[in-house]
Motif scaffolding. Structure first.
Motif, PDB file in Angstrom:
ATOM      1  N   GLU A   1     -30.259  13.500 -13.366  1.00 58.81           N
ATOM      2  CA  GLU A   1     -30.972  12.645 -14.330  1.00 58.81           C
ATOM      3  C   GLU A   1     -32.417  13.086 -14.467  1.00 58.81           C
ATOM      4  O   GLU A   1     -32.986  13.062 -15.566  1.00 58.81           O
ATOM      5  N   ALA A   2     -33.012  13.492 -13.360  1.00 64.42           N
ATOM      6  CA  ALA A   2     -34.390  13.988 -13.426  1.00 64.42           C
ATOM      7  C   ALA A   2     -34.491  15.270 -14.251  1.00 64.42           C
ATOM      8  O   ALA A   2     -35.557  15.589 -14.804  1.00 64.42           O
ATOM      9  N   SER A   3     -33.369  15.997 -14.351  1.00 66.61           N
ATOM     10  CA  SER A   3     -33.342  17.224 -15.151  1.00 66.61           C
ATOM     11  C   SER A   3     -32.907  16.962 -16.585  1.00 66.61           C
ATOM     12  O   SER A   3     -32.690  17.904 -17.361  1.00 66.61           O
ATOM     13  N   GLY A   4     -32.719  15.687 -16.933  1.00 61.30           N
ATOM     14  CA  GLY A   4     -32.354  15.334 -18.302  1.00 61.30           C
ATOM     15  C   GLY A   4     -30.864  15.226 -18.543  1.00 61.30           C
ATOM     16  O   GLY A   4     -30.428  14.995 -19.669  1.00 61.30           O
ATOM     17  N   ILE A   5     -30.058  15.367 -17.501  1.00 63.64           N
ATOM     18  CA  ILE A   5     -28.599  15.244 -17.638  1.00 63.64           C
ATOM     19  C   ILE A   5     -28.205  13.849 -17.167  1.00 63.64           C
ATOM     20  O   ILE A   5     -28.139  13.576 -15.965  1.00 63.64           O
ATOM     21  N   LYS A   6     -27.964  12.956 -18.136  1.00 62.99           N
ATOM     22  CA  LYS A   6     -27.730  11.554 -17.786  1.00 62.99           C
ATOM     23  C   LYS A   6     -26.295  11.094 -18.032  1.00 62.99           C
ATOM     24  O   LYS A   6     -25.900  10.032 -17.567  1.00 62.99           O
ATOM     25  N   THR A   7     -25.535  11.849 -18.789  1.00 66.15           N
ATOM     26  CA  THR A   7     -24.144  11.449 -19.056  1.00 66.15           C
ATOM     27  C   THR A   7     -23.186  12.565 -18.647  1.00 66.15           C
ATOM     28  O   THR A   7     -23.580  13.724 -18.453  1.00 66.15           O
ATOM     29  N   ALA A   8     -21.906  12.179 -18.553  1.00 65.20           N
ATOM     30  CA  ALA A   8     -20.879  13.172 -18.217  1.00 65.20           C
ATOM     31  C   ALA A   8     -20.788  14.249 -19.290  1.00 65.20           C
ATOM     32  O   ALA A   8     -20.543  15.423 -18.986  1.00 65.20           O
ATOM     33  N   ALA A   9     -21.003  13.861 -20.544  1.00 68.83           N
ATOM     34  CA  ALA A   9     -20.942  14.834 -21.641  1.00 68.83           C
ATOM     35  C   ALA A   9     -22.051  15.879 -21.498  1.00 68.83           C
ATOM     36  O   ALA A   9     -21.833  17.071 -21.733  1.00 68.83           O
ATOM     37  N   GLN A  10     -23.253  15.423 -21.132  1.00 71.42           N
ATOM     38  CA  GLN A  10     -24.358  16.367 -20.949  1.00 71.42           C
ATOM     39  C   GLN A  10     -24.084  17.312 -19.777  1.00 71.42           C
ATOM     40  O   GLN A  10     -24.468  18.485 -19.816  1.00 71.42           O
ATOM     41  N   LEU A  11     -23.413  16.804 -18.741  1.00 73.24           N
ATOM     42  CA  LEU A  11     -23.058  17.678 -17.621  1.00 73.24           C
ATOM     43  C   LEU A  11     -22.009  18.703 -18.056  1.00 73.24           C
ATOM     44  O   LEU A  11     -22.075  19.878 -17.667  1.00 73.24           O
ATOM     45  N   ALA A  12     -21.043  18.256 -18.870  1.00 73.54           N
ATOM     46  CA  ALA A  12     -20.010  19.179 -19.362  1.00 73.54           C
ATOM     47  C   ALA A  12     -20.619  20.278 -20.232  1.00 73.54           C
ATOM     48  O   ALA A  12     -20.090  21.394 -20.289  1.00 73.54           O
ATOM     49  N   ASP A  13     -21.726  19.957 -20.911  1.00 66.15           N
ATOM     50  CA  ASP A  13     -22.381  20.944 -21.791  1.00 66.15           C
ATOM     51  C   ASP A  13     -23.384  21.826 -21.046  1.00 66.15           C
ATOM     52  O   ASP A  13     -23.937  22.767 -21.642  1.00 66.15           O
ATOM     53  N   ALA A  14     -23.635  21.522 -19.782  1.00 63.09           N
ATOM     54  CA  ALA A  14     -24.670  22.254 -19.037  1.00 63.09           C
ATOM     55  C   ALA A  14     -24.271  23.710 -18.820  1.00 63.09           C
ATOM     56  O   ALA A  14     -23.082  24.049 -18.752  1.00 63.09           O
ATOM     57  N   ASN A  15     -25.292  24.552 -18.696  1.00 68.09           N
ATOM     58  CA  ASN A  15     -25.067  25.974 -18.424  1.00 68.09           C
ATOM     59  C   ASN A  15     -24.543  26.149 -16.995  1.00 68.09           C
ATOM     60  O   ASN A  15     -25.166  25.701 -16.034  1.00 68.09           O
ATOM     61  N   ARG A  16     -23.393  26.812 -16.857  1.00 66.97           N
ATOM     62  CA  ARG A  16     -22.757  26.925 -15.537  1.00 66.97           C
ATOM     63  C   ARG A  16     -23.638  27.678 -14.537  1.00 66.97           C
ATOM     64  O   ARG A  16     -23.763  27.272 -13.379  1.00 66.97           O
ATOM     65  N   GLN A  17     -24.225  28.763 -15.006  1.00 69.45           N
ATOM     66  CA  GLN A  17     -25.049  29.576 -14.101  1.00 69.45           C
ATOM     67  C   GLN A  17     -26.260  28.778 -13.608  1.00 69.45           C
ATOM     68  O   GLN A  17     -26.654  28.874 -12.446  1.00 69.45           O
ATOM     69  N   TRP A  18     -26.838  27.986 -14.528  1.00 70.73           N
ATOM     70  CA  TRP A  18     -27.994  27.173 -14.141  1.00 70.73           C
ATOM     71  C   TRP A  18     -27.581  26.112 -13.107  1.00 70.73           C
ATOM     72  O   TRP A  18     -28.287  25.870 -12.123  1.00 70.73           O
ATOM     73  N   ILE A  19     -26.426  25.485 -13.342  1.00 70.70           N
ATOM     74  CA  ILE A  19     -25.926  24.477 -12.398  1.00 70.70           C
ATOM     75  C   ILE A  19     -25.695  25.110 -11.029  1.00 70.70           C
ATOM     76  O   ILE A  19     -26.069  24.555  -9.982  1.00 70.70           O
ATOM     77  N   ARG A  20     -25.100  26.310 -11.020  1.00 71.91           N
ATOM     78  CA  ARG A  20     -24.818  26.967  -9.735  1.00 71.91           C
ATOM     79  C   ARG A  20     -26.106  27.325  -9.004  1.00 71.91           C
ATOM     80  O   ARG A  20     -26.201  27.180  -7.787  1.00 71.91           O
TER      81      ARG A  20
ATOM     82  N   GLU B   1     -19.379  10.700 -23.263  1.00 69.88           N
ATOM     83  CA  GLU B   1     -20.677  10.370 -23.854  1.00 69.88           C
ATOM     84  C   GLU B   1     -21.193   9.001 -23.418  1.00 69.88           C
ATOM     85  O   GLU B   1     -22.397   8.744 -23.486  1.00 69.88           O
ATOM     86  N   ILE B   2     -20.305   8.110 -22.976  1.00 69.30           N
ATOM     87  CA  ILE B   2     -20.756   6.772 -22.552  1.00 69.30           C
ATOM     88  C   ILE B   2     -20.639   6.581 -21.039  1.00 69.30           C
ATOM     89  O   ILE B   2     -20.852   5.486 -20.529  1.00 69.30           O
ATOM     90  N   THR B   3     -20.305   7.657 -20.322  1.00 70.78           N
ATOM     91  CA  THR B   3     -20.156   7.550 -18.863  1.00 70.78           C
ATOM     92  C   THR B   3     -21.380   8.123 -18.152  1.00 70.78           C
ATOM     93  O   THR B   3     -21.731   9.295 -18.371  1.00 70.78           O
ATOM     94  N   PRO B   4     -22.045   7.326 -17.302  1.00 69.14           N
ATOM     95  CA  PRO B   4     -23.193   7.860 -16.542  1.00 69.14           C
ATOM     96  C   PRO B   4     -22.777   9.042 -15.675  1.00 69.14           C
ATOM     97  O   PRO B   4     -21.661   9.068 -15.138  1.00 69.14           O
ATOM     98  N   VAL B   5     -23.642  10.012 -15.540  1.00 62.84           N
ATOM     99  CA  VAL B   5     -23.293  11.224 -14.805  1.00 62.84           C
ATOM    100  C   VAL B   5     -22.949  10.921 -13.348  1.00 62.84           C
ATOM    101  O   VAL B   5     -22.127  11.612 -12.728  1.00 62.84           O
ATOM    102  N   GLY B   6     -23.532   9.858 -12.790  1.00 66.07           N
ATOM    103  CA  GLY B   6     -23.256   9.504 -11.395  1.00 66.07           C
ATOM    104  C   GLY B   6     -21.830   9.043 -11.156  1.00 66.07           C
ATOM    105  O   GLY B   6     -21.382   8.986 -10.005  1.00 66.07           O
ATOM    106  N   GLU B   7     -21.099   8.698 -12.239  1.00 66.93           N
ATOM    107  CA  GLU B   7     -19.715   8.250 -12.099  1.00 66.93           C
ATOM    108  C   GLU B   7     -18.720   9.411 -12.091  1.00 66.93           C
ATOM    109  O   GLU B   7     -17.532   9.201 -11.888  1.00 66.93           O
TER     110      GLU B   7
END
Length: 426
Positions: free
Chosen positions: A197-216, A178-184
């Motif tokens: 970040e432009a898609s609203g995913i700014k932290t590692a936690a938000q990336l972990a919560d992202a929809n896998r199919q959408w990411i792919r 939650e405190i780690t920037p997604v770029g790290e």
């Protein structure tokens, strides 16, 4: 049962290797330069604090060097390679399963150890590496490689961790993400990080919560694997043999001075061929194809420019240096052109295959590997008496214009008898 993976990473590895044998460099703004003393490729925290970025050309900090504010050293790969080998051998004492990821980084399998002692185990690894090699390292422990890299990031960023972070607990994983920037996050990088970040995913936690199919769909299957790893699902295989995935061995170099004669170019390329084949034999592999290339300096627009390459073929897969050396003279007859000043050349071995269990063609004598015993003797002598102690005459025996500029080269403390440090006790 989930695996337990530790990522062990040496801090500012090249700089730390220099500081081990020269304590006067400790605490200083120290940088290590690339080949030919071109750009800064390693920095101590003190140099980073001065605002010197990675890749800064050496001439841009020349005034600070002259004032003594910054110390720059030429890259000493013989020293760094040997220190890396010692670093890895210490890690092997803690687990029989080790994956060497790079010269300064390795994954260690700690599966089977009770969770309660992982922090203690990590501290023991860190202390023994420092005691036996002098290298400071950071250790991140978790259940996937990506989470272990994330833990290692925290171990280096937050001094309160003392350089070791156990991130096996899902609660701690969530708190750190939650405190780690997604770029790290390992595998994201700067360009993809900006898109996330432009898609609203700014932290590692938000990336972990992202929809896998959408990411792919929006990015790649590689980033989808990263999401799975952040969620605790192992997607990256364990690769104990780094050589297994190597499909090419490249030896190339920019020359210290531009080369204008075929003889000097031949000596440089012969040296690269010997080095590449030595690596090939160390990896217990054969190669059947190779590429040799030469080019001028594209930044010297006032000079005539050229760049040529040629594909070479061996009669059968081989690790014999002489097979490629015999083809070098006719290759240069094609590649070399009078009137050009060559700045770089290289030799690449391709189409690699394992020498273990290799079967030649019984009907074609030329298909059998050549001079295997002679190459073994050559490697054994060079390993004992130093690199290129025994070499083909075509490589030459005196320093030539194609050798690198290394104005601030440190001694080879661990690989040359004459450079071993003498200690006087009174």
């Amino acid at each position: 049962m989930k695996p337990i993976i530790a990522l062990c990473d040496a801090n500012s590895f090249y700089c730390s290797c220099e500081q081990v044998f020269n304590p006067l460099l400790l605490g200083k703004a120290l940088g290590v330069l690339s080949n030919n003393d071109g750009c800064i490729v390693a920095r101590t925290p003190q140099l980073k604090a001065l605002g010197v970025a990675m890749g800064t050309p050496a001439f841009k900090v020349r005034e600070q060097v002259e004032r003594g504010e910054i110390i720059l050293k030429s890259s000493n790969y013989a020293l760094y390679g040997d220190m890396s080998s010692r670093f890895m051998s210490v890690l092997e004492q803690f687990s029989p399963k080790l994956e060497v990821y790079s010269i300064d980084e390795a994954f260690v399998d700690l599966s089977g150890f009770p969770v309660e002692i992982l922090q203690e185990r990590g501290m023991a690894m860190k202390q023994r590496v420092f005691q036996w090699t002098g290298l400071p390292i950071g250790i991140g422990i978790s259940t996937t490689k990506t989470l272990a890299k994330l833990a290692n990031y925290a171990a280096k960023k937050y001094p309160a961790t003392a350089g070791v972070v156990d991130l096996t607990s899902p609660v701690r994983q969530r708190r750190l993400m939650e405190i780690t920037p997604v770029g790290e996050v390992w595998g994201v990088g700067r360009r993809i990080g900006k898109r996330l970040e432009a898609s609203g995913i700014k932290t590692a936690a938000q990336l972990a919560d992202a929809n896998r199919q959408w990411i792919r769909k929006q990015f790649s299957i590689v980033l989808e694997r990263t999401v799975c790893e952040l969620q605790g699902e192992n997607c990256l295989p364990w690769e104990e043999s780094g050589a297994a995935n190597k499909h090419q061995i490249m030896c190339s170099r920019s020359f210290g001075q531009r080369v204008t004669t075929k003889q000097a170019l031949h000596a440089a390329l012969a040296s690269f061929i010997c080095r590449a084949c030595e690596k090939l034999r160390k990896q217990q592999q054969y190669a059947r194809e190779a590429i040799v290339f030469v080019r001028t300096d594209p930044f010297k627009e006032n000079l005539p420019q050229t760049g040529r390459s040629l594909k070479l073929m061996a009669p059968s897969p081989t690790s014999d240096s002489s097979v490629w050396l015999r083809q070098l003279t006719p290759a240069l007859d094609v590649l070399f052109q009078e009137g050009y000043e060559y700045k770089k050349a290289g030799f690449a071995l391709m189409d690699l295959c394992s020498s273990q269990g290799f079967q030649g063609d019984l009907l074609a004598a030329a298909s059998l590997p050549e001079n295997t015993k002679m190459m073994s003797v050559l490697d054994a002598i060079n390993q004992r008496f130093g690199s290129q102690a025994l070499r083909p005459a075509s490589v030459g025996f005196v320093p030539q214009q194609w050798h690198m500029n290394q104005q601030a080269l440190s001694p080879c403390y661990t690989t040359q008898w004459q450079d071993i440090i003498h200690v006087r006790v009174r």
